[in-house]
Design a protein around this motif. Structure first.
Motif, PDB file in Angstrom:
ATOM      1  N   GLN A   6      15.436   9.308  -0.678  1.00  0.00           N
ATOM      2  CA  GLN A   6      15.369   9.771  -2.111  1.00  0.00           C
ATOM      3  C   GLN A   6      16.785   9.699  -2.645  1.00  0.00           C
ATOM      4  OE1 GLN A   6      12.547  10.453  -3.825  1.00  0.00           O
ATOM      5  NE2 GLN A   6      13.820  10.565  -5.533  1.00  0.00           N
ATOM      6  N   ALA A   7      17.770  10.026  -1.952  1.00  0.00           N
ATOM      7  CA  ALA A   7      19.195   9.811  -2.416  1.00  0.00           C
ATOM      8  C   ALA A   7      19.488   8.333  -2.466  1.00  0.00           C
ATOM      9  CB  ALA A   7      20.253  10.793  -1.444  1.00  0.00           C
ATOM     10  N   LEU A   8      19.157   7.807  -1.588  1.00  0.00           N
ATOM     11  CA  LEU A   8      19.365   6.048  -1.634  1.00  0.00           C
ATOM     12  C   LEU A   8      18.770   5.599  -2.962  1.00  0.00           C
ATOM     13  CD1 LEU A   8      19.108   4.849   2.101  1.00  0.00           C
ATOM     14  CD2 LEU A   8      21.272   4.796   0.541  1.00  0.00           C
ATOM     15  N   LEU A   9      17.544   5.895  -3.281  1.00  0.00           N
ATOM     16  CA  LEU A   9      16.964   5.481  -4.354  1.00  0.00           C
ATOM     17  C   LEU A   9      17.524   5.893  -5.541  1.00  0.00           C
ATOM     18  CD1 LEU A   9      13.033   5.818  -3.482  1.00  0.00           C
ATOM     19  CD2 LEU A   9      14.326   3.642  -3.666  1.00  0.00           C
TER      20      LEU A   9
ATOM     21  N   ALA B 133       0.758  -1.184   0.067  1.00  0.00           N
ATOM     22  CA  ALA B 133       0.159  -0.087   0.067  1.00  0.00           C
ATOM     23  C   ALA B 133       0.734   1.185  -0.010  1.00  0.00           C
ATOM     24  CB  ALA B 133      -0.894   0.167   1.324  1.00  0.00           C
ATOM     25  N   PHE B 134       2.119   1.190   0.032  1.00  0.00           N
ATOM     26  CA  PHE B 134       3.123   2.295   0.275  1.00  0.00           C
ATOM     27  C   PHE B 134       4.027   2.440  -1.010  1.00  0.00           C
ATOM     28  CE2 PHE B 134       1.867   1.144   4.501  1.00  0.00           C
ATOM     29  CZ  PHE B 134       1.509   2.418   4.917  1.00  0.00           C
ATOM     30  N   SER B 135       4.432   3.770  -1.382  1.00  0.00           N
ATOM     31  CA  SER B 135       5.505   3.801  -2.426  1.00  0.00           C
ATOM     32  C   SER B 135       6.632   3.271  -2.192  1.00  0.00           C
ATOM     33  CB  SER B 135       5.362   5.428  -2.719  1.00  0.00           C
ATOM     34  OG  SER B 135       6.066   6.183  -1.588  1.00  0.00           O
ATOM     35  N   ALA B 136       7.406   2.988  -3.248  1.00  0.00           N
ATOM     36  CA  ALA B 136       9.076   2.709  -2.713  1.00  0.00           C
ATOM     37  C   ALA B 136       9.676   3.686  -1.864  1.00  0.00           C
ATOM     38  CB  ALA B 136       9.701   2.795  -4.211  1.00  0.00           C
ATOM     39  N   LEU B 137       9.427   4.985  -1.979  1.00  0.00           N
ATOM     40  CA  LEU B 137      10.081   6.108  -1.077  1.00  0.00           C
ATOM     41  C   LEU B 137       9.622   5.516   0.402  1.00  0.00           C
ATOM     42  CD1 LEU B 137      11.892   8.239  -0.394  1.00  0.00           C
ATOM     43  CD2 LEU B 137       9.887  10.039  -0.956  1.00  0.00           C
TER      44      LEU B 137
END
Length: 229
Positions: free
Chosen positions: A128-131, A101-105
């Motif tokens: 976000q920097a890790l992604l 139910a949640f986004s990648a972030l």
């Protein structure tokens, strides 16, 4: 190199009462040092997952001593073990266990929220920097079902890094992926290990991938082969 984890005489058994006692780990000794990239292999039923669960403070040993970052872990209460786990350990599993139910972030941020009870300043930017580092910056807002298997596992890897752990424990992290995607995911973990000094212990059935590790442990019938550990 600094010691990250030490096992001394770790035993694990199940049973008691009317059930017969069955011991699956028989006095395991192991030291993991900062910056190692270690493979753990062995036949099915040899105790690999049980050992990983003990190292990850997910279940207690029946005997022996477990030290993480200089702190004896097996003597701690549940709350203290949880704090130690959140501070020093990250986890990657064969099935990514992303929350659908949640986004990648948001999935990457879950360990931070669990450890802090809130999102500290800069947490979202760090996630976000890790992604971005693993090529998924443009997919930060997508839910797991919108990602490929390899992309989902890359999200799981950066989720394991969200709390900046000293040790990442990975249980068959490429077992559900095709050969090329598995090699890519393994290479990503090796890159993080090399660039950031994060220690990895990776359970794998793939001898080819295990051969790229700096050390390989072979667990057979609850004991390391004589030339390992």
């Amino acid at each position: 190199m600094a010691e990250v984890l030490n096992l001394a005489g770790i035993r694990k058994g199940y049973g008691g009462g009317e059930a017969p006692w069955v011991e699956v780990l028989h006095g395991i000794d192991l030291t993991l040092s900062e910056g190692e990239f270690v493979g753990l292999i062995g036949p099915s039923g040899s105790g690999k997952s049980t050992l990983l669960n003990i190292m990850g403070l997910l279940e207690p040993p029946s005997g022996g001593e477990l030290t993480i970052a200089g702190e004896r872990a097996e003597v701690l209460d549940d709350a203290a073990r949880t704090r130690l786990r959140n501070r020093y350990l990250g986890f990657v599993f064969q099935f990514h266990h992303l929350l659908p139910a949640f986004s990648a972030l948001e999935n990457v941020l879950m360990p931070v929220f669990a450890g802090e009870g809130r999102l500290p300043p800069g947490a979202r930017e760090s996630a976000q920097a890790l992604l971005e580092r693993v090529g998924l910056s443009a997919h930060a807002g997508k839910r797991p079902v919108q990602l490929s298997g390899g992309q989902q596992q890359r999200v799981a890897i950066v989720r394991a890094l969200a709390n900046r752990p000293r040790l990442v424990l990975a249980d068959e992290p490429t077992g559900n992926l095709d050969t090329q995607t598995a090699a890519d995911v393994f290479a990503l973990m090796r890159e993080i290990n090399r660039d950031d000094g994060v220690t990895f212990l990776i359970v794998t059935h793939d001898a080819r991938l295990a051969s790229t590790c700096t050390r390989v442990l072979n667990l057979v019938d609850g004991r390391f082969a004589a030339s390992d550990a």
